[in-house]
Design a protein around this motif. Sequence first.
Motif: not given
Length: 136
Positions: A86-93, A110-115
């Motif tokens: 999970e991404c802590r910033k945008c919640g991408f799971k 890094k997250c695919q959406k917000c880095d």
Amino acid sequence: MSTQSSSTAAKISTFVFMIVLLVMALSLVSFALAVNAFALGEDIVAAYLVVIGVIALALSTYVLLQSRRRMTTMKLATPSMMTTIECRKCGFKSVREFQRGDYVFKELDKCQKCDDKMIITAISKEVKEKEKTFPF
Ligand SMILES: [Zn+2]
């Protein structure tokens, strides 16, 4: 969940085993008939019956070996560990298969959406479902 799948597998194996026994019994009957035909002087009929008996015996043995092999592969394939990221910033799971060295709260790429950095939030044992397999 695992007990349910193993009982289904047991039911399948019993069914296969019954068929194998039936075919083996039929081959024994054909052998007995072959002996009988040979005693009556029907050599060709006896030969045919022996051939049928041998084929039936070979087939049942083959099915028995094949089903046993399938059972072992089934047992190996069912349980699999899944890692939830999970991404802590945008919640991408996202969920992927467990990899060696995975642990909860481990920081990943890094997250695919917000880095922002992604972390592992859960590691769970899951039974693979057909819907989850990739189309390629
Ligand atoms: Zn993100």
